[in-house]
Design an enzyme around this catalytic site. Structure first.
Site, PDB file in Angstrom:
ATOM      1  N   CYS A  76     -15.088   1.392  -2.236  1.00 19.70           N
ATOM      2  CA  CYS A  76     -16.064   1.446  -1.017  1.00 19.70           C
ATOM      3  C   CYS A  76     -16.784   2.298  -0.627  1.00 19.70           C
ATOM      4  CB  CYS A  76     -15.232   0.716   0.219  1.00 19.70           C
ATOM      5  SG  CYS A  76     -14.093   2.111   0.878  1.00 19.70           S
ATOM      6  N   ARG A  98     -10.629   4.453  -3.187  1.00 17.35           N
ATOM      7  CA  ARG A  98      -9.276   3.594  -2.537  1.00 17.35           C
ATOM      8  C   ARG A  98      -8.559   2.743  -3.340  1.00 17.35           C
ATOM      9  NH1 ARG A  98     -11.647   1.547   3.094  1.00 17.35           N
ATOM     10  NH2 ARG A  98      -9.754   1.715   4.103  1.00 17.35           N
ATOM     11  N   ASP A 154     -10.896   8.518  11.251  1.00 11.82           N
ATOM     12  CA  ASP A 154     -11.704   7.237  11.762  1.00 11.82           C
ATOM     13  C   ASP A 154     -12.578   7.963  13.075  1.00 11.82           C
ATOM     14  OD1 ASP A 154     -10.988   5.727   9.858  1.00 11.82           O
ATOM     15  OD2 ASP A 154      -9.662   4.727  10.878  1.00 11.82           O
ATOM     16  N   ARG A 166     -17.863  -5.213  12.755  1.00 11.66           N
ATOM     17  CA  ARG A 166     -16.463  -5.264  12.098  1.00 11.66           C
ATOM     18  C   ARG A 166     -15.511  -4.588  13.195  1.00 11.66           C
ATOM     19  NH1 ARG A 166     -16.348  -3.428   6.159  1.00 11.66           N
ATOM     20  NH2 ARG A 166     -14.186  -4.258   6.668  1.00 11.66           N
ATOM     21  N   LYS A 182      -8.207  -3.028  16.021  1.00 14.79           N
ATOM     22  CA  LYS A 182      -8.460  -3.721  15.029  1.00 14.79           C
ATOM     23  C   LYS A 182      -7.523  -3.376  13.865  1.00 14.79           C
ATOM     24  CE  LYS A 182     -11.347  -1.670  11.868  1.00 14.79           C
ATOM     25  NZ  LYS A 182     -11.090  -1.459  10.436  1.00 14.79           N
ATOM     26  N   ASN A 183      -7.222  -2.144  13.636  1.00 15.14           N
ATOM     27  CA  ASN A 183      -6.415  -1.732  12.555  1.00 15.14           C
ATOM     28  C   ASN A 183      -4.885  -2.267  12.705  1.00 15.14           C
ATOM     29  OD1 ASN A 183      -8.454  -1.069  10.963  1.00 15.14           O
ATOM     30  ND2 ASN A 183      -8.179   1.176  11.401  1.00 15.14           N
TER      31      ASN A 183
HETATM   32  C1  EPZ Z   1      -6.157   2.691   6.831  1.00 14.58           C
HETATM   33  O1  EPZ Z   1      -6.820   2.682   5.528  1.00 14.58           O
HETATM   34  C2  EPZ Z   1      -7.427   2.295   7.791  1.00 14.58           C
HETATM   35  N1  EPZ Z   1      -7.869   0.725   7.499  1.00 14.58           N
HETATM   36  C3  EPZ Z   1      -8.672   3.201   7.806  1.00 14.58           C
HETATM   37  O2  EPZ Z   1      -9.773   2.901   8.689  1.00 14.58           O
HETATM   38  C4  EPZ Z   1      -8.248   4.729   7.749  1.00 14.58           C
HETATM   39  O3  EPZ Z   1      -9.455   5.470   7.803  1.00 14.58           O
HETATM   40  C5  EPZ Z   1      -7.055   5.042   7.051  1.00 14.58           C
HETATM   41  O4  EPZ Z   1      -6.128   3.961   7.158  1.00 14.58           O
HETATM   42  C6  EPZ Z   1      -6.386   6.118   7.277  1.00 14.58           C
HETATM   43  O5  EPZ Z   1      -6.120   6.445   8.649  1.00 14.58           O
HETATM   44  C7  EPZ Z   1      -7.114  -0.170   8.041  1.00 14.58           C
HETATM   45  O6  EPZ Z   1      -5.991   0.119   8.680  1.00 14.58           O
HETATM   46  C8  EPZ Z   1      -7.639  -1.443   7.884  1.00 14.58           C
HETATM   47  P1  EPZ Z   1      -4.635   5.057   3.115  1.00 14.58           P
HETATM   48  P2  EPZ Z   1      -6.021   2.772   4.317  1.00 14.58           P
HETATM   49  O7  EPZ Z   1      -3.921   4.068   2.496  1.00 14.58           O
HETATM   50  O8  EPZ Z   1      -4.658   2.004   4.468  1.00 14.58           O
HETATM   51  C9  EPZ Z   1      -5.557   6.783  -0.968  1.00 14.58           C
HETATM   52  C10 EPZ Z   1     -11.379   2.122   9.488  1.00 14.58           C
HETATM   53  O9  EPZ Z   1     -12.789   2.491   9.478  1.00 14.58           O
HETATM   54  N2  EPZ Z   1      -4.700   5.904  -1.467  1.00 14.58           N
HETATM   55  O10 EPZ Z   1      -3.884   5.670   4.262  1.00 14.58           O
HETATM   56  O11 EPZ Z   1      -6.602   2.122   3.155  1.00 14.58           O
HETATM   57  C11 EPZ Z   1      -6.840   6.427  -0.490  1.00 14.58           C
HETATM   58  O12 EPZ Z   1      -7.947   6.540  -1.405  1.00 14.58           O
HETATM   59  C12 EPZ Z   1     -10.850   2.183   8.145  1.00 14.58           C
HETATM   60  O13 EPZ Z   1     -11.113   1.425  10.446  1.00 14.58           O
HETATM   61  C13 EPZ Z   1      -4.469   5.641  -2.867  1.00 14.58           C
HETATM   62  O14 EPZ Z   1      -4.677   6.779  -3.614  1.00 14.58           O
HETATM   63  O15 EPZ Z   1      -5.773   4.131   4.016  1.00 14.58           O
HETATM   64  C14 EPZ Z   1      -7.278   7.470   0.749  1.00 14.58           C
HETATM   65  O16 EPZ Z   1      -7.975   8.560   0.023  1.00 14.58           O
HETATM   66  C15 EPZ Z   1     -11.423   3.032   7.306  1.00 14.58           C
HETATM   67  N3  EPZ Z   1      -3.613   4.779  -3.553  1.00 14.58           N
HETATM   68  C16 EPZ Z   1      -5.809   7.968   1.066  1.00 14.58           C
HETATM   69  O17 EPZ Z   1      -4.785   7.491   0.137  1.00 14.58           O
HETATM   70  C17 EPZ Z   1      -3.022   3.864  -2.460  1.00 14.58           C
HETATM   71  O18 EPZ Z   1      -2.373   2.884  -2.949  1.00 14.58           O
HETATM   72  C18 EPZ Z   1      -5.390   7.211   2.647  1.00 14.58           C
HETATM   73  O19 EPZ Z   1      -5.623   5.986   2.385  1.00 14.58           O
HETATM   74  C19 EPZ Z   1      -3.632   3.936  -1.310  1.00 14.58           C
HETATM   75  C20 EPZ Z   1      -4.423   4.912  -0.822  1.00 14.58           C
END
Ligand code: EPZ
Length: 429
Positions: free
Chosen positions: A116, A121, A306, A398, A22-23
């Site tokens: 969320c 996020r 995840d 999803r 998915k991701n």
């Molecule tokens: C991706 O989310 C995945 N989603 C998530 O999977 C996964 O848990 C996550 O990466 C970590 O591996 C998709 O690929 C669609 P991040 P993403 O940006 O990209 C903070 C699932 O269940 N952050 O690496 O949103 C953020 O809040 C989902 O399939 C900022 O502060 O994750 C988090 O605490 C859930 N500012 C951390 O960084 C930003 O601009 C990591 O988030 C971006 C992120």
């Protein structure tokens, strides 16, 4: 609203096929916006998230055709550069259309995705990278108004911490920027490698793939290609943990070696037999109780956030206490109180959960709060005495294709109870 009912106690035996990730799929779909030629994605999972993104892309002018596990996306002309709140709120990854829209059309208006259930996020790192590429950004009434009148420009971007989404977003945008972009402290998740390789097949010039420094030499246009989505490592890990929980012997097929090393190490520590082939993973567990194992979630190649909920489910019946620490998201233990309804003994303090293994879980009615949390309840339900029913199944839909069919194919007593249409409300993963 649909629910899943599971009668616990059956051991699992047989083969279980793994779908495309998915991701990865949803980032590859966004990549289609970068070319006026068709991108054909094979090994596509059929999920509500991919359908949701397809609807957004169609509203931007992308022509989409679907086969059984194939999706053809043709962004011949971008007819709109507007992604409204309702099309972004329900799924955060939709925000990644911003960079490609800027690359193709020089402007875009995209809703901020908002928080969320697993955490706040924000998207500050996404915006930081785009600004470094010369994009002017204004935030108005929950929308990002972005403009790159003279096109995107290559930039040297150092992320203050690792973000999967920001790395992918900057990578997408940089392919069509003028000059070279360097992304430092980039995420190395396999889905980013998949995206980068696909972009290269479309004519992009990305190097440093699978390292923490990506170098992208901008090109003026990208061509169409056909690309097979990488196997879903989270689905693989989830069913590996399901097999470990239920006991028996299951071979996961259509996966790929090297995607789940951290998990496999932890499963072996817990006493589960795991054998990895080039595209299979065989999981075997006998009658002995599992050993407790501590886990810290980390960015790849560390233990995936995840898979944290699913591993916690396994530890609820281990022979002793394990400590699970969540370092990626600030609020990702919502499955703990639901697992407790099944008899688990879990104490959560901030980002740490102490799980004291119990001898047995008991079936109950529980509720899914997000995608991975809900599948942890399925795993627990596989061993809980009596019946477990899980509400808000739209979370599962999803990210897990044919979940009941795949598990019942290995002998689980699991079925879907259909009810009136779900609201489809969700938490924007
Ligand atoms: C991706 O989310 C995945 N989603 C998530 O999977 C996964 O848990 C996550 O990466 C970590 O591996 C998709 O690929 C669609 P991040 P993403 O940006 O990209 C903070 C699932 O269940 N952050 O690496 O949103 C953020 O809040 C989902 O399939 C900022 O502060 O994750 C988090 O605490 C859930 N500012 C951390 O960084 C930003 O601009 C990591 O988030 C971006 C992120």
């Amino acid at each position: 609203m649909d629910r899943i009912a599971i009668r616990g106690g059956n051991r699992l035996f047989g083969d279980l096929p793994i779908s495309g990730a998915k991701n990865s799929a949803i980032k590859l779909m966004a990549a289609a916006l970068l070319s006026d030629q068709p991108l054909t994605l094979t090994n596509m999972p059929k999920l509500s998230d991919t359908r949701f993104l397809a609807a957004l892309l169609e509203s931007l002018g992308v022509e989409i055709g679907n086969g059984s596990d194939v999706m053809r996306l043709h962004a011949r002309e971008i007819t709109s550069t507007f992604a409204p709140y309702d099309r972004v709120r329900k799924m955060r990854a939709t925000f990644n259309v911003l960079g490609p829209l800027l690359a193709r059309r020089g402007e875009a208006k995209v809703s901020l995705p908002g928080g969320c259930t697993i955490g706040a996020r924000p998207v500050d790192l996404h915006l930081m990278a785009l600004e470094a590429m010369g994009v002017q950004i204004a935030l108005e009434e929950g929308y990002v108004l972005a403009r790159a009148r003279d096109g995107l420009k290559g930039a040297d971007v150092s992320f203050p911490f690792v973000s999967v989404g920001a790395t992918e977003h900057a990578l997408l945008a940089a392919t069509l920027a003028s000059g070279t972009t360097v992304l430092r402290n980039a995420a190395r998740e396999p889905e980013i490698g998949d995206l980068a390789h696909c972009l290269n097949a479309m004519g992009a010039r990305v190097s440093g793939i699978d390292t923490d420094t990506l170098v992208i030499e901008g090109v003026t246009s990208l061509r169409g290609t056909e690309w097979a989505v990488i196997p879903d490592r989270i689905e693989t890990g989830t069913y590996a943990l399901a097999a470990a929980m239920a006991g028996g012997e299951v071979t996961l097929t259509g996966t790929r070696a090297g995607l789940n090393d951290a998990l496999i190490g932890k499963m072996r520590e817990a006493g589960v037999e795991v054998d990895e082939g080039a595209d299979t993973l065989r999981v075997r567990r006998g009658e002995a109780r599992l050993r407790p194992v501590d886990v810290d979630t980390e960015v790849f190649p560390g233990f995936a956030t995840d898979l944290q909920a699913q591993f916690m489910a396994l530890m609820t019946v281990a022979d002793g206490e394990s400590v699970i620490r969540e370092h990626i998201f600030e609020n990702r233990f919502m499955h703990a109180p639901e697992l407790a309804r099944l008899g688990a003994d879990i104490a959560v303090h901030g980002g740490e959960a102490r799980v004291r293994g119990v001898e047995a879980l008991r079936g109950a009615e529980v509720m899914a709060t997000d995608l991975r949390a809900s599948v942890s309840l399925v795993i627990a339900g596989l061993v809980a005495e009596g019946e477990t029913t899980i509400g808000r199944v739209y979370h599962l839909d999803r990210g897990f294709e044919r979940l009941e069919a795949k598990l019942s194919g290995c002998g689980a007593d699991i079925r879907r109870l259909t009810g009136p249409e779900s609201s489809g409300e969700d938490d924007g993963h």
